[in-house]
Design a protein around this motif. Structure first.
Motif, mmCIF file in Angstrom:
data_model
loop_
_atom_site.group_PDB
_atom_site.id
_atom_site.type_symbol
_atom_site.label_atom_id
_atom_site.label_comp_id
_atom_site.label_asym_id
_atom_site.label_seq_id
_atom_site.Cartn_x
_atom_site.Cartn_y
_atom_site.Cartn_z
ATOM 1 N N VAL A 4 0.893 -1.228 0.058
ATOM 2 C CA VAL A 4 -0.058 -0.059 0.049
ATOM 3 C C VAL A 4 0.713 1.296 0.002
ATOM 4 N N SER A 5 1.886 1.165 0.803
ATOM 5 C CA SER A 5 2.855 2.470 1.010
ATOM 6 C C SER A 5 3.566 2.527 -0.429
ATOM 7 N N ALA A 6 3.959 1.797 -1.301
ATOM 8 C CA ALA A 6 4.621 1.751 -2.445
ATOM 9 C C ALA A 6 3.713 2.406 -3.591
ATOM 10 N N VAL A 7 2.264 1.578 -3.590
ATOM 11 C CA VAL A 7 1.435 2.450 -4.589
ATOM 12 C C VAL A 7 1.089 3.961 -4.139
ATOM 13 N N ALA A 8 0.963 4.137 -2.888
ATOM 14 C CA ALA A 8 0.636 5.368 -2.339
ATOM 15 C C ALA A 8 1.846 6.523 -3.081
ATOM 16 N N VAL A 33 13.313 6.957 0.365
ATOM 17 C CA VAL A 33 12.422 7.422 1.300
ATOM 18 C C VAL A 33 11.464 6.251 1.753
ATOM 19 N N VAL A 34 10.955 5.465 0.679
ATOM 20 C CA VAL A 34 9.912 4.288 0.935
ATOM 21 C C VAL A 34 10.540 3.320 1.673
ATOM 22 N N PHE A 35 11.948 2.932 1.386
ATOM 23 C CA PHE A 35 12.667 1.973 1.860
ATOM 24 C C PHE A 35 12.988 2.311 3.377
ATOM 25 N N VAL A 36 13.439 3.415 3.482
ATOM 26 C CA VAL A 36 13.798 3.722 5.020
ATOM 27 C C VAL A 36 12.548 3.867 5.836
ATOM 28 N N ALA A 37 11.470 4.488 5.451
ATOM 29 C CA ALA A 37 10.128 4.640 6.095
ATOM 30 C C ALA A 37 9.550 3.018 6.355
ATOM 31 N N SER A 38 9.783 2.247 5.450
ATOM 32 C CA SER A 38 9.282 0.914 5.512
ATOM 33 C C SER A 38 10.221 0.135 6.729
ATOM 34 N N VAL A 39 11.614 0.153 6.630
ATOM 35 C CA VAL A 39 12.390 -0.353 7.814
ATOM 36 C C VAL A 39 11.992 0.045 9.011
ATOM 37 N N LEU A 40 11.734 1.432 9.135
ATOM 38 C CA LEU A 40 11.551 1.927 10.538
ATOM 39 C C LEU A 40 9.948 1.457 10.843
ATOM 40 N N GLY A 41 9.144 1.346 9.830
ATOM 41 C CA GLY A 41 7.924 1.025 10.292
ATOM 42 C C GLY A 41 7.953 -0.280 10.708
ATOM 43 N N LEU A 97 14.109 -11.820 13.768
ATOM 44 C CA LEU A 97 14.081 -10.405 13.296
ATOM 45 C C LEU A 97 13.978 -10.407 11.725
ATOM 46 N N LEU A 98 14.162 -11.674 11.206
ATOM 47 C CA LEU A 98 13.675 -11.850 9.814
ATOM 48 C C LEU A 98 12.316 -11.243 9.435
ATOM 49 N N VAL A 99 11.550 -11.277 10.165
ATOM 50 C CA VAL A 99 10.140 -10.830 9.965
ATOM 51 C C VAL A 99 10.130 -9.434 9.638
ATOM 52 N N LEU A 100 11.193 -8.492 9.963
ATOM 53 C CA LEU A 100 11.111 -7.176 9.429
ATOM 54 C C LEU A 100 11.558 -6.899 8.271
ATOM 55 N N VAL A 101 12.268 -7.763 7.443
ATOM 56 C CA VAL A 101 12.400 -7.707 6.097
ATOM 57 C C VAL A 101 11.283 -7.547 5.346
ATOM 58 N N PHE A 102 10.363 -8.261 5.390
ATOM 59 C CA PHE A 102 9.043 -8.266 4.635
ATOM 60 C C PHE A 102 8.403 -7.079 4.205
ATOM 61 N N GLN A 103 8.288 -5.997 5.030
ATOM 62 C CA GLN A 103 7.729 -4.712 4.526
ATOM 63 C C GLN A 103 8.435 -3.883 3.780
ATOM 64 N N PRO A 104 9.841 -3.821 3.996
ATOM 65 C CA PRO A 104 10.818 -3.015 3.044
ATOM 66 C C PRO A 104 10.769 -3.744 1.745
ATOM 67 N N LEU A 105 10.903 -5.021 1.767
ATOM 68 C CA LEU A 105 11.021 -5.901 0.412
ATOM 69 C C LEU A 105 9.853 -5.750 -0.475
ATOM 70 N N ALA A 106 8.711 -5.835 0.315
ATOM 71 C CA ALA A 106 7.418 -5.836 -0.611
ATOM 72 C C ALA A 106 7.450 -4.453 -1.293
ATOM 73 N N ALA A 107 7.587 -3.337 -0.495
ATOM 74 C CA ALA A 107 7.440 -1.935 -0.888
ATOM 75 C C ALA A 107 8.518 -1.839 -2.113
ATOM 76 N N CYS A 108 9.763 -2.174 -1.798
ATOM 77 C CA CYS A 108 10.618 -1.900 -2.956
ATOM 78 C C CYS A 108 10.488 -2.835 -4.376
ATOM 79 N N LEU A 109 9.806 -3.993 -4.024
ATOM 80 C CA LEU A 109 9.465 -4.860 -5.282
ATOM 81 C C LEU A 109 8.362 -4.195 -5.695
ATOM 82 N N VAL A 110 7.205 -3.640 -5.239
ATOM 83 C CA VAL A 110 6.089 -2.927 -6.057
ATOM 84 C C VAL A 110 6.772 -1.932 -6.723
ATOM 85 N N LEU A 111 7.674 -1.219 -5.957
ATOM 86 C CA LEU A 111 8.323 0.227 -6.786
ATOM 87 C C LEU A 111 8.961 -0.219 -8.017
#
Length: 191
Positions: free
Chosen positions: A74-78, A93-101, A138-152
């Motif tokens: 959703v964040s990548a599409v937005a 910006v999307v990557f850093v926001a997704s990692v922190l998110g 901590l590998l669960v933290l990879v999914f959000q930035p990975l999905a955002a970057c792949l969609v972009l």
């Protein structure tokens, strides 16, 4: 009504803040919805999981990973809606926001879960208690930035324009003498 295209400089900040807010909301929802593990308290104050209850540890982590993927998509599409910002800066910006998110989701979820469930520390021997879900890896933290970057990346690959559509010109308009093809700007005066 303001469109995403009109955000200008504030669009990136709004996007960054929006990703963090969405991630915090996901963390609260995960802390409330993730299944707790039922344990029996033994003599030394620790808990022994009942048969089949240890599967809830995987369920909780899988739920957080899926929620992270949803927020990333959703964040990548937005972010793609910010036409003038498309490019490396937007991806950063999307990557850093997704990692922190993702880190925020896990932290908030752990906090909400620990407030919701008692745990084995304060219970008496032989009592059955619920142990709060936690981030086991901590590998669960990879999914959000990975999905955002792949969609972009997919959105950029599917875009037929070299400038990714960041310039508000008609892509089918004929080129004029003096047009800079790479930047999409005209160098002819009065054009």
């Amino acid at each position: 009504m303001t469109s995403l295209r009109e955000f200008g400089k504030h669009g990136m900040r709004a996007l960054f803040g929006g990703v963090l807010i969405a991630s915090a909301v996901v963390g609260v929802a995960w802390g409330l919805l993730a299944p707790a593990e039922q344990v029996v308290v033994v003599a030394d104050g620790s808990g022994v999981a009942l048969t089949g209850e240890s599967l809830h540890r995987f369920d909780a982590v899988a739920m957080l990973a899926c929620a992270g993927v949803a927020v990333g998509v959703v964040s990548a599409v937005a972010a793609w809606g910010l036409r003038r910002a498309r490019g490396v800066r937007l991806v950063a910006v999307v990557f850093v926001a997704s990692v922190l998110g993702a880190m925020l989701s896990a932290s908030v979820g752990d906090l909400v879960g620990s407030l919701r469930h008692q745990g084995a520390g304060t219970a008496e021997t032989g009592e059955m208690v619920s142990v709060a879900p936690s981030v086991e890896t901590l590998l669960v933290l990879v999914f959000q930035p990975l999905a955002a970057c792949l969609v972009l990346a997919v959105l950029a690959l599917l875009n037929p324009r070299d400038d990714l559509g960041a310039v508000d010109e008609d892509p089918h308009a004929p080129l004029r003498p003096g047009d800079d093809v790479a930047s999409g700007e005209s160098s002819v005066r009065g054009a």
